[in-house]
Design a protein around this motif. Structure first.
Motif, PDB file in Angstrom:
ATOM      1  N   GLN A   1       0.881  -1.291   0.118  1.00 53.26           N
ATOM      2  CA  GLN A   1      -0.122   0.087  -0.137  1.00 53.26           C
ATOM      3  C   GLN A   1       0.828   1.155  -0.006  1.00 53.26           C
ATOM      4  O   GLN A   1       2.029   1.215   0.730  1.00 53.26           O
ATOM      5  CB  GLN A   1      -0.816   0.018   1.179  1.00 53.26           C
ATOM      6  CG  GLN A   1      -2.052   1.169   1.233  1.00 53.26           C
ATOM      7  CD  GLN A   1      -2.842   0.930   2.415  1.00 53.26           C
ATOM      8  OE1 GLN A   1      -2.725   0.014   3.234  1.00 53.26           O
ATOM      9  NE2 GLN A   1      -3.968   1.624   2.440  1.00 53.26           N
TER      10      GLN A   1
ATOM     11  N   GLU B   1       1.160   7.348   1.056  1.00 50.94           N
ATOM     12  CA  GLU B   1       0.321   8.512   0.973  1.00 50.94           C
ATOM     13  C   GLU B   1      -1.289   8.020   1.346  1.00 50.94           C
ATOM     14  O   GLU B   1      -1.749   8.554   1.902  1.00 50.94           O
ATOM     15  CB  GLU B   1       0.431   8.998  -0.595  1.00 50.94           C
ATOM     16  CG  GLU B   1      -0.592  10.304  -0.590  1.00 50.94           C
ATOM     17  CD  GLU B   1      -0.538  10.803  -1.943  1.00 50.94           C
ATOM     18  OE1 GLU B   1      -1.479  11.777  -2.283  1.00 50.94           O
ATOM     19  OE2 GLU B   1       0.397  10.376  -2.775  1.00 50.94           O
ATOM     20  N   ASP B   2      -1.633   6.786   0.703  1.00 53.29           N
ATOM     21  CA  ASP B   2      -3.040   6.158   1.113  1.00 53.29           C
ATOM     22  C   ASP B   2      -2.946   5.810   2.575  1.00 53.29           C
ATOM     23  O   ASP B   2      -3.931   6.030   3.219  1.00 53.29           O
ATOM     24  CB  ASP B   2      -3.146   5.072   0.305  1.00 53.29           C
ATOM     25  CG  ASP B   2      -3.357   5.444  -1.388  1.00 53.29           C
ATOM     26  OD1 ASP B   2      -3.697   6.477  -1.449  1.00 53.29           O
ATOM     27  OD2 ASP B   2      -3.230   4.220  -2.064  1.00 53.29           O
ATOM     28  N   THR B   3      -1.928   5.378   3.241  1.00 52.55           N
ATOM     29  CA  THR B   3      -1.984   4.921   4.345  1.00 52.55           C
ATOM     30  C   THR B   3      -1.942   6.245   5.204  1.00 52.55           C
ATOM     31  O   THR B   3      -3.003   6.263   6.240  1.00 52.55           O
ATOM     32  CB  THR B   3      -0.508   4.060   4.911  1.00 52.55           C
ATOM     33  OG1 THR B   3      -0.483   2.993   4.004  1.00 52.55           O
ATOM     34  CG2 THR B   3      -0.462   3.739   6.316  1.00 52.55           C
TER      35      THR B   3
ATOM     36  N   ASN C   1      -3.351   8.996   4.659  1.00 51.82           N
ATOM     37  CA  ASN C   1      -4.780   9.546   4.386  1.00 51.82           C
ATOM     38  C   ASN C   1      -5.810   8.837   5.330  1.00 51.82           C
ATOM     39  O   ASN C   1      -6.468   9.559   5.811  1.00 51.82           O
ATOM     40  CB  ASN C   1      -5.350   9.605   2.790  1.00 51.82           C
ATOM     41  CG  ASN C   1      -4.440  10.698   2.063  1.00 51.82           C
ATOM     42  OD1 ASN C   1      -3.973  11.657   2.598  1.00 51.82           O
ATOM     43  ND2 ASN C   1      -4.544  10.474   0.880  1.00 51.82           N
ATOM     44  N   LYS C   2      -5.371   7.639   5.478  1.00 52.59           N
ATOM     45  CA  LYS C   2      -6.444   6.923   6.124  1.00 52.59           C
ATOM     46  C   LYS C   2      -6.238   7.076   7.649  1.00 52.59           C
ATOM     47  O   LYS C   2      -7.252   7.120   8.489  1.00 52.59           O
ATOM     48  CB  LYS C   2      -6.269   5.322   5.987  1.00 52.59           C
ATOM     49  CG  LYS C   2      -6.706   4.828   4.627  1.00 52.59           C
ATOM     50  CD  LYS C   2      -6.577   3.236   4.449  1.00 52.59           C
ATOM     51  CE  LYS C   2      -6.920   2.967   3.089  1.00 52.59           C
ATOM     52  NZ  LYS C   2      -6.683   1.320   2.543  1.00 52.59           N
TER      53      LYS C   2
END
Length: 147
Positions: A26, A29-31, A33-34
Motif C-alpha cells: 500500500q 500516501e494512502d496510509t 490519508n487513512k
C-alpha cells in the motif's frame, strides 16, 4: 516477508502489510490519508462525548399542593440522593445502614445537619433545594427569607 520500514518500489514509498501470511503493498500516501481520517473521526467523537458531560441546573418545586417531601437525585453524582421536608427544612441523605443479623446492608435515610435551621413547622412549603450543575453546588434555600 514483512518489513517494519517502508521501502521504495517504483517511484513511491510503499508499506508492506501482513494479513494471514499474505503481503499487501500500500502506498505511504494512502496510509497517511487513512490515518488522518481515523484521527479526525476519533477527535470528533471525543469532543461530542465531552460536550454531553455538562449538567443542568435543577431546583425543587414549592407549590402549595406539591406535597411535603421531595426526593432529589444529584445529576453529577448518581449515588447521592436527598429527601427534603419542604415544611421544616430537614434534609436526609440516602445511605447504607448497618448490617442487621444475616441481612446485608440496606439503604436508609440519614439526617443531615442544617446550620441555622429555625425551629418549628410552617403551614406551607418554604424550602427548596437548588442544584447548580455547572458549579457542582447543592443549596438549601428558604424561599421566604432567601437564605
Amino acid at each position: 516477508m514483512c518489513q517494519l520500514f517502508p521501502r521504495k518500489l517504483a517511484r513511491e514509498l510503499y508499506i508492506e502489510i501482513c494479513v494471514s501470511n499474505r503481503v499487501y503493498h500500500q502506498s505511504l500516501e494512502d496510509t497517511m490519508n487513512k490515518i488522518f481520517i481515523l484521527l479526525a473521526v476519533f477527535f470528533c467523537t471525543v469532543s461530542a462525548v465531552f460536550a454531553q458531560n455538562e449538567f443542568p441546573s435543577i431546583s425543587t418545586s414549592i407549590g402549595d399542593n406539591s406535597g411535603r417531601f421531595e426526593i432529589i437525585q444529584v445529576p453529577f453524582d448518581r449515588r447521592t440522593t436527598f429527601r427534603l421536608d419542604k415544611f421544616s427544612g430537614q434534609v436526609h441523605r440516602l445511605g447504607d445502614c448497618p448490617k442487621v443479623g444475616i441481612i446485608a446492608s440496606q439503604k436508609c435515610w440519614k439526617e443531615m445537619i442544617v446550620i441555622d435551621l429555625p425551629a418549628g413547622m410552617a403551614a406551607r412549603p418554604r424550602y427548596q433545594i437548588a442544584i447548580n450543575g455547572l458549579l457542582r453546588m447543592i443549596m438549601l434555600l428558604n424561599v421566604e427569607t432567601g437564605q
